[in-house]
Design a protein around this motif. Structure first.
Motif, PDB file in Angstrom:
ATOM      1  N   ASN A 240       1.059  -0.986  -0.171  1.00 20.02           N
ATOM      2  CA  ASN A 240      -0.021   0.238  -0.145  1.00 20.02           C
ATOM      3  C   ASN A 240       1.004   1.515   0.181  1.00 20.02           C
ATOM      4  OD1 ASN A 240      -1.279   1.977   0.614  1.00 20.02           O
ATOM      5  ND2 ASN A 240      -3.172   0.718   2.375  1.00 20.02           N
ATOM      6  N   PRO A 241       0.551   2.254  -0.859  1.00 18.07           N
ATOM      7  CA  PRO A 241       1.651   2.957  -0.938  1.00 18.07           C
ATOM      8  C   PRO A 241       1.273   4.653  -0.016  1.00 18.07           C
ATOM      9  CG  PRO A 241       0.009   3.016  -2.759  1.00 18.07           C
ATOM     10  CD  PRO A 241      -0.088   1.935  -2.495  1.00 18.07           C
ATOM     11  N   ASN A 242      -0.478   4.081   0.274  1.00 23.96           N
ATOM     12  CA  ASN A 242      -0.663   5.392   1.055  1.00 23.96           C
ATOM     13  C   ASN A 242       0.344   4.981   2.601  1.00 23.96           C
ATOM     14  OD1 ASN A 242      -2.387   7.137  -0.299  1.00 23.96           O
ATOM     15  ND2 ASN A 242      -4.247   5.617   0.129  1.00 23.96           N
ATOM     16  N   ARG A 243       0.368   5.853   3.503  1.00 20.24           N
ATOM     17  CA  ARG A 243       0.742   5.515   4.467  1.00 20.24           C
ATOM     18  C   ARG A 243      -0.278   6.975   5.579  1.00 20.24           C
ATOM     19  NH1 ARG A 243       2.911   2.286   2.322  1.00 20.24           N
ATOM     20  NH2 ARG A 243       5.130   2.457   2.949  1.00 20.24           N
ATOM     21  N   TYR A 244      -1.033   5.611   6.333  1.00 21.17           N
ATOM     22  CA  TYR A 244      -1.769   6.571   7.572  1.00 21.17           C
ATOM     23  C   TYR A 244      -2.215   5.262   8.375  1.00 21.17           C
ATOM     24  CZ  TYR A 244      -4.946   2.397   6.076  1.00 21.17           C
ATOM     25  OH  TYR A 244      -5.909   1.053   5.765  1.00 21.17           O
ATOM     26  N   ARG A 245      -3.088   5.761   9.092  1.00 20.85           N
ATOM     27  CA  ARG A 245      -3.671   5.459  10.341  1.00 20.85           C
ATOM     28  C   ARG A 245      -4.828   5.281  10.939  1.00 20.85           C
ATOM     29  NH1 ARG A 245      -4.325   4.985  15.900  1.00 20.85           N
ATOM     30  NH2 ARG A 245      -3.675   6.894  16.228  1.00 20.85           N
ATOM     31  N   ALA A 246      -6.047   4.976  10.521  1.00 22.78           N
ATOM     32  CA  ALA A 246      -7.467   5.571  11.077  1.00 22.78           C
ATOM     33  C   ALA A 246      -7.958   4.345  11.998  1.00 22.78           C
ATOM     34  CB  ALA A 246      -7.877   5.532   9.718  1.00 22.78           C
ATOM     35  N   ASP A 247      -8.471   4.868  13.297  1.00 23.34           N
ATOM     36  CA  ASP A 247      -9.943   4.073  14.088  1.00 23.34           C
ATOM     37  C   ASP A 247     -10.925   3.985  13.862  1.00 23.34           C
ATOM     38  OD1 ASP A 247      -7.046   4.259  15.536  1.00 23.34           O
ATOM     39  OD2 ASP A 247      -7.675   6.020  16.195  1.00 23.34           O
ATOM     40  N   TYR A 248     -11.492   2.423  14.114  1.00 26.68           N
ATOM     41  CA  TYR A 248     -12.685   1.958  14.612  1.00 26.68           C
ATOM     42  C   TYR A 248     -13.383   2.030  15.827  1.00 26.68           C
ATOM     43  CZ  TYR A 248     -16.760  -0.896  13.824  1.00 26.68           C
ATOM     44  OH  TYR A 248     -17.434  -1.821  14.124  1.00 26.68           O
ATOM     45  N   TYR A 249     -14.657   2.715  15.823  1.00 24.74           N
ATOM     46  CA  TYR A 249     -15.393   2.281  17.697  1.00 24.74           C
ATOM     47  C   TYR A 249     -16.739   2.033  16.771  1.00 24.74           C
ATOM     48  CZ  TYR A 249     -11.410   6.265  18.799  1.00 24.74           C
ATOM     49  OH  TYR A 249     -10.148   6.660  18.456  1.00 24.74           O
TER      50      TYR A 249
END
Length: 401
Positions: A254-263
């Motif tokens: 994956n070329p995107n660099r990200y972090r995301a959360d789920y609740y």
């Protein structure tokens, strides 16, 4: 799949059983569904009348079970865009015509362990992250090796290595909607049945290793935990609840660099035949970049965030879903069993900047008549800054042997 066939054949040939020791069971099911869609911005409506048939056989000998099942989907009325064929001037109905091998699996099962290899269905927890997409005619399966262990009371370990995901697009699938997606997917799930509910820890490494599928941007690693339980509060009264949290980041190519959360926080109350529920679900975003929000590419998407399917791919700014539902059921009503009526309301907003997306109302009526399940559904999405107004209606009959 040639390896799955070799394993199936070799295992059955090696089984020291006579013909009398092998129990055979036919498998058969059929579905007839009408779906119509009215979507703002498109000049024509969609009208789809499809029939799906699955048939196969199950062979059982001691701890071994082999299943082979084929499926076919035919459009009796094809005035719709199926994602691969038809005019895109009509709304999408993701049920292309198809004929394919649906299942080809061998399972070894004892009291403490189960090992399954081949083409199989895999549905973990509530299918929010890993599921079979059963609402779609062609479904979703995995070419995989899976082991489930229950050697300690209340504890279950579930580990899968999947080298291919077979999508809902069928044999004509191509490009960004391929027939299947290869990759080294690892799906781990460890749960414990505690007095307050089932506590689950999970790790899902999703490898979408096809250039045409968003340039690898759907590959992700997700780690999280979930609590799901229910408690009786009196005769005919029950409280159910779910709590879940997960964090996701880029994985593999994956070329995107990200972090995301789920609740997720969800609660339901059963008052005899009346059912009430409400919840709040957040699929977070990072920097507002496309495909850098919390994505669930191998989930059963239709179950979540409204039946109008506006959020199967999470928007760049993420999505917050505040929802409530009301239902009523009858065990028996004339010749019908399990008759239920349900209404669900959704209020959608962005995770970043909290701007509104829109509202949706979903209605359902369902019942069983012998071996046939009947249902009618309606979804009405009213846009308020995201996508377009959309109304969908379904009539469906499901029969199984």
């Amino acid at each position: 799949m040639k390896y799955a066939w070799l394993i199936l054949g070799s295992a059955l040939a090696a089984t020291p059983a006579t013909a009398q020791d092998i129990a055979l069971k036919p498998l058969a099911e059929a579905r007839l569904r009408y779906e119509t869609v009215d979507q703002a911005g498109l000049p024509d409506d969609a009208d789809a009348l499809t029939v799906r048939v699955r048939s196969g056989i199950q062979a059982l000998s001691g701890p071994l079970t082999a299943i082979v099942e084929a499926q076919g989907t035919l459009a009796l009325v094809g005035d719709y865009y199926d994602g691969l064929h038809g005019a895109a001037t009509r709304p999408l109905v993701a049920d292309p015509q198809n004929i394919a091998l649906y299942l080809a699996q061998l399972q070894y099962r004892t009291k403490a362990v189960s090992v399954t290899i081949g083409r199989q269905r895999i549905a973990l927890d509530d299918e929010r992250f890993v599921g079979t997409a059963p609402f779609r005619d062609n479904g979703q399966t995995f070419d995989a090796a899976r082991i489930e262990w229950t050697g300690v009371k209340g504890l279950k370990a579930d580990l899968t290595y999947a080298w291919r995901v077979n999508t809902i697009w069928g044999i004509d699938g191509v490009g960004a909607r391929p027939r299947s997606i290869g990759g080294d997917n690892v799906l781990g799930n460890l749960s414990y049945a505690s007095p307050v509910g089932t506590i689950t820890g999970f790790a899902y490494l999703v490898d979408q290793d096809e250039t045409a599928v968003q340039g690898f941007r759907l590959s992700s690693q997700t780690y999280g935990a979930r609590l799901a339980g229910a408690r009786p509060l009196g005769k005919g009264i029950k409280l159910s609840y779910q709590l879940s949290y997960a964090t996701q980041s880029d994985y593999h190519r994956n070329p995107n660099r990200y972090r995301a959360d789920y609740y997720l926080i969800d609660a339901g109350l059963d008052l005899h035949a009346l059912k009430l529920g409400a919840g709040y679900e957040v699929l977070g975003a990072d920097k507002g970049v496309a495909l850098a929000a919390f994505e669930t590419p191998i989930a059963t998407g239709f179950k979540f965030q409204g039946w109008a399917d506006k959020f199967l791919t999470t928007p760049p700014d993420g999505v917050r879903d505040l929802y409530g539902n009301l239902g009523y059921g009858w065990k028996q009503a004339g010749p019908f069993k399990a008759l239920t009526l349900q209404v669900v309301y959704h209020r959608f907003a962005a995770d970043r900047h909290s701007r509104l997306y829109g509202d949706e109302i979903d209605l359902l009526a369902s019942a069983k008549l012998g071996k046939t399940s009947l249902s009618a559904r309606y979804a009405d999405y009213q846009a308020d800054g995201f996508a377009t107004d959309t109304r969908k209606f379904w009539l469906q009959l499901d029969w199984s042997l």
